[in-house]
Design an enzyme around this catalytic site. Structure first.
Site, short mmCIF file in Angstrom:
data_model
loop_
_atom_site.label_atom_id
_atom_site.label_comp_id
_atom_site.label_asym_id
_atom_site.label_seq_id
_atom_site.Cartn_x
_atom_site.Cartn_y
_atom_site.Cartn_z
N LYS A 116 0.82 -1.22 0.00
CA LYS A 116 0.00 0.00 0.00
C LYS A 116 0.85 1.27 0.00
O LYS A 116 0.45 2.29 -0.58
CB LYS A 116 -0.97 0.01 1.18
CG LYS A 116 -1.90 -1.21 1.23
CD LYS A 116 -2.60 -1.47 -0.10
CE LYS A 116 -2.98 -2.92 -0.25
NZ LYS A 116 -3.38 -3.33 -1.59
N GLU A 199 -2.39 8.89 7.27
CA GLU A 199 -3.06 9.83 6.37
C GLU A 199 -4.30 10.42 7.02
O GLU A 199 -4.75 9.96 8.07
CB GLU A 199 -3.40 9.15 5.02
CG GLU A 199 -4.29 7.95 5.14
CD GLU A 199 -4.45 7.18 3.82
OE1 GLU A 199 -3.50 7.10 3.02
OE2 GLU A 199 -5.55 6.65 3.62
N HIS A 234 -15.35 -4.37 7.37
CA HIS A 234 -14.67 -4.49 6.09
C HIS A 234 -15.19 -5.65 5.25
O HIS A 234 -14.53 -6.08 4.30
CB HIS A 234 -13.15 -4.56 6.27
CG HIS A 234 -12.64 -3.35 7.00
ND1 HIS A 234 -12.74 -2.09 6.47
CD2 HIS A 234 -12.12 -3.20 8.23
CE1 HIS A 234 -12.26 -1.22 7.34
NE2 HIS A 234 -11.89 -1.87 8.41
N ARG A 297 -7.76 -8.56 -9.03
CA ARG A 297 -8.49 -9.83 -9.24
C ARG A 297 -9.90 -9.51 -9.71
O ARG A 297 -10.32 -8.35 -9.71
CB ARG A 297 -8.58 -10.56 -7.90
CG ARG A 297 -9.30 -9.72 -6.86
CD ARG A 297 -9.80 -10.47 -5.66
NE ARG A 297 -10.72 -9.65 -4.90
CZ ARG A 297 -10.38 -8.78 -3.95
NH1 ARG A 297 -9.11 -8.59 -3.64
NH2 ARG A 297 -11.30 -8.07 -3.33
C1 MV4 Z 1 -9.84 5.02 4.49
C2 MV4 Z 1 -11.07 5.49 4.97
C3 MV4 Z 1 -11.16 6.81 5.32
N1 MV4 Z 1 -10.09 7.61 5.22
N2 MV4 Z 1 -8.80 5.86 4.38
C4 MV4 Z 1 -11.02 0.40 4.33
C5 MV4 Z 1 -10.27 -0.75 3.80
C6 MV4 Z 1 -9.22 -0.22 2.92
N3 MV4 Z 1 -9.59 -0.50 1.56
C7 MV4 Z 1 -9.16 1.24 3.20
N4 MV4 Z 1 -10.36 1.58 3.91
C8 MV4 Z 1 -10.66 2.86 4.24
N5 MV4 Z 1 -9.64 3.75 4.14
C9 MV4 Z 1 -8.95 7.13 4.74
N6 MV4 Z 1 -7.90 7.95 4.64
C10 MV4 Z 1 -12.14 4.59 5.04
C11 MV4 Z 1 -11.93 3.27 4.68
C12 MV4 Z 1 -13.06 2.42 4.74
C13 MV4 Z 1 -13.68 2.10 5.97
C14 MV4 Z 1 -13.20 2.55 7.20
C15 MV4 Z 1 -13.84 2.21 8.39
C16 MV4 Z 1 -14.96 1.40 8.37
C17 MV4 Z 1 -15.45 0.93 7.17
C18 MV4 Z 1 -14.81 1.26 5.95
C19 MV4 Z 1 -15.31 0.80 4.75
C20 MV4 Z 1 -14.71 1.14 3.57
C21 MV4 Z 1 -13.58 1.95 3.57
#
Ligand code: MV4
Length: 500
Positions: A116, A199, A234, A297
Site C-alpha cells: 500500500k 493519512e 470491512h 483480481r
Molecule cells: C480510508 C477510509 C477513510 N479515510 N482511508 C477500508 C479498507 C481499505 N480499503 C481502506 N479503507 C478505508 N480507508 C482514509 N484515509 C475509510 C476506509 C473504509 C472504511 C473505514 C472504516 C470502516 C469501514 C470502511 C469501509 C470502507 C472503507
C-alpha cells in the site's frame, strides 16, 4: 484459445467461472478439499481433483498441489477466482513458470499494487489523487509531527496490508502512541511486516470502486463504478451501480483516474481501483475522491457491473488471458439501468453476526425478471466453518434505482433458506431505511446505525423443519400437503416481522 481451465477456487465463484468456460467450449477442472466432496462446484465441473484436507493450507492455498493438479489434468490455464491465491504474486509467477496461463494480471502488477505504501507512491507519480499523508515514517516523533500537519482525525494503516487489516483511526494525539503500537503489532502478525503509513481520515466518506479491464496489447478501459459503502467490519454486504452520488463529471474523472492507476502498473485483465469519495468535499469544490488501493483480481461484486454494462467479465478475462484484443473502446461502453447485489451470508445478526453452520434443509432462491442468483449451494449441502459463509449473491437489475430497490425487497422476501441462520432479514431492514433509499449511506453508517440488530423473529424449530424438509424432498405431493397456510412450521411459508 484454451482447451481446459483449472479453477483454483470453490463455491459460487468456481461455478461462475465454469459457466463462462462452458459457453466458450472450454473443459473445466474443479479442485476440492475433503470438506467439499459433495459441493456443487465439484458436480458442475467436467473433472475434479481432490487436493487434501479441509484446511485451506492443505487444499485451496496449496500452490504445489494446484500446479500438480493442472499438470495431471492437462489444463492449459488456471483461474484463481477471488480470495485464496488470487492476489498472490508468487502463485501467478509459479503458474506461468509451469507453462500454464494465469487468468489475471502479471505477477509484477500484483506485486506493485500489493504494497500500500509503494502503490501510493506510484499513484502520486502517475497523477492519481491520493489521501494527504506520509509513508516511510519510523519514530514516534515523526508520526506525531505528521499527524499534526495532517490534522486529526488521522488513520494509521499497514503498508503491507489492505482490506482494513492493521488500520486504526486516531482522533487525538493522546491516542496516537497506543494506536501506532497496536497497528504495528497487528500488521506484523498479519503480514510479517510492521511498516505503517499515516493519512487524513475521511470519516463520512463513501467507498466507490471502478472496474477496469485491459488486454495484453496495451488497451485499457474502465467499466464504470460500483458503490460499496454498506459494509460491516470491512465485509461488503450491499453493492450497486451506478453510484447514487456521482455526477457525470465526477464519474468521468474517477474513471480516468482508475485508467491512469492501472496503466501505471502495465495492468491487464480485470482489476478494481478503490476510491474513497466525500460528497461534502465535492460541494466545497475540493478534490472529492482519492485512490485507496487496487484489487488485482475479479471481485465478488462483479455481477453488478455485468448487469449494467452487459459485458460478461469472466468471458473477457479468459479471452484476454489467451491473448485476444479487447474489442471495445471507452465510448462503446455504457451504463444501462441500475443493479444491486446483496450478499446472503450464513451468519446470525442477532448474535453478533457469528457464522451459522449446518445442513441446508431448504434452499430456494428467488427467480423472475431481472433477478440473478450466483450460489455454490443447494438444499442438502453442508455449510461448514472451514470457508467463507457466503451462501449466495442475489443481484437484481431494473430500469432505475427505485425499481431495483423494490425488486430487491421482493426477491429477498422470496428467498427461502432453512437449516442455517442468514442475514436476509437484516438486509431487508437495511434497504427499507430512508437513508439507504436516499443513497446517503456512508462507510460508517451500518456500524453506527445498524450495528446491533435483532429481527425479533420467532425461533424456528429446526427439528420439525428438518422432518418436513425430508418429506418435501421425497415427493411433490408431500410438498403440496404441507403448503398449508395454517401450518406454523410450513417451510414454504416464512415467519417473522419482515416476511409476507
Ligand atoms: C480510508 C477510509 C477513510 N479515510 N482511508 C477500508 C479498507 C481499505 N480499503 C481502506 N479503507 C478505508 N480507508 C482514509 N484515509 C475509510 C476506509 C473504509 C472504511 C473505514 C472504516 C470502516 C469501514 C470502511 C469501509 C470502507 C472503507
Amino acid at each position: 484459445m484454451f482447451n481446459k481451465i483449472l479453477i483454483a477456487n470453490r463455491g459460487e465463484i468456481a461455478i461462475r467461472i465454469m459457466r463462462a468456460c462452458r459457453e466458450l467450449g472450454i473443459q473445466t477442472v474443479a479442485v476440492y478439499s475433503e470438506a467439499d466432496k459433495n459441493a456443487q462446484h465439484v458436480q458442475f465441473a467436467d473433472e475434479a481433483v481432490l487436493l487434501g484436507d479441509a484446511a485451506p493450507k492443505e487444499s485451496y492455498l496449496n500452490v504445489d498441489k494446484l500446479i500438480q493438479a493442472a499438470r495431471t489434468s492437462q489444463a492449459d490455464a488456471i483461474h484463481p477466482g477471488y480470495g485464496f491465491l488470487s492476489e498472490n504474486a508468487s502463485f501467478a509467477a509459479a503458474v506461468e513458470s509451469a507453462n500454464l496461463t494465469f487468468i489475471g494480471p502479471s505477477a509484477d502488477s500484483i506485486r506493485a499494487m500489493g504494497d500500500k505504501a509503494e502503490s501510493k507512491i506510484l499513484m502520486k507519480k502517475a497523477g492519481v489523487p491520493t489521501v494527504p499523508g506520509f509513508e516511510g515514517l519510523e519514530s514516534y516523533e515523526d508520526f506525531q509531527k505528521a499527524a499534526n500537519e495532517i490534522g486529526y482525525p488521522v488513520l494509521v494503516k499497514a503498508a503491507a496490508g489492505g482490506g482494513g487489516k492493521g488500520m486504526r483511526v486516531v482522533n487525538a494525539e493522546s491516542e496516537l502512541k497506543d494506536s501506532i503500537e497496536l497497528a504495528r503489532s497487528e500488521s506484523l502478525n498479519a503480514f510479517g511486516d510492521d511498516r505503517l503509513l499515516i493519512e487524513k481520515y475521511l470519516a463520512e466518506a463513501h467507498h466507490i470502486e471502478i472496474q477496469v479491464f485491459g488486454d495484453k496489447h496495451g488497451h485499457l478501459v474502465h467499466l464504470f463504478e460500483r458503490e460499496c459503502s454498506v459494509q460491516r467490519r470491512h465485509q461488503k454486504i450491499i453493492e450497486e451501480s451506478p453510484s447514487p452520488l456521482l455526477t457525470p463529471e465526477l464519474r468521468e474523472q474517477m474513471g480516468q483516474a482508475a485508467v491512469n492507476a492501472a496503466k501505471a502498473v502495465n495492468y491487464y485483465n480485470a482489476g478494481t481501483v478503490e476510491f474513497i469519495f466525500d460528497p461534502k468535499l465535492a460541494t466545497l469544490n475540493l478534490q472529492p475522491f482519492y485512490f485507496l488501493e487496487m484489487n488485482t483480481r475479479l471481485q465478488v461484486e462483479h455481477p453488478v457491473t455485468e448487469l449494467v454494462t452487459g459485458l460478461d467479465l469472466v468471458h473477457w478475462q479468459i479471452r484476454i488471458a489467451a491473448g485476444e484484443k479487447f474489442p471495445f473502446q471507452q465510448s462503446d461502453i455504457h451504463q444501462h439501468g441500475h443493479a444491486i447485489e446483496c450478499r446472503v451470508y450464513a451468519e446470525d445478526p442477532a448474535s453478533g453476526f457469528l457464522p451459522s453452520t449446518g445442513k441446508l434443509l431448504q434452499f430456494i432462491p428467488p427467480q423472475g425478471p431481472g433477478i440473478r442468483v450466483d450460489s455454490g449451494f443447494a438444499a442438502g449441502n453442508q455449510v461448514t466453518h472451514f470457508y467463507d459463509p457466503l451462501l449466495a449473491k442475489l443481484i437484481v437489475h431494473a430500469g432505475n434505482r427505485e425499481d431495483a430497490i423494490k425488486r430487491m425487497q421482493a426477491a429477498l422476501r422470496d428467498f427461502i433458506v432453512h437449516g442455517v441462520v442468514t442475514n436476509i432479514d437484516y438486509m431487508r431492514a437495511v434497504i427499507e431505511t430512508e437513508d439507504f433509499k436516499q443513497g446517503k449511506v456512508s462507510t460508517r453508517w451500518v456500524e453506527t446505525k445498524f450495528g446491533e440488530w435483532s429481527s425479533a423473529q420467532p425461533e424456528v424449530n429446526t427439528l420439525i423443519a428438518a422432518a418436513l424438509a425430508d418429506v418435501v424432498f421425497v415427493s411433490g405431493k408431500a410438498q403440496s400437503a404441507v403448503s398449508n397456510e395454517t401450518d406454523p412450521f410450513n417451510p414454504w411459508k416464512q415467519t417473522g416481522n419482515y416476511r409476507n
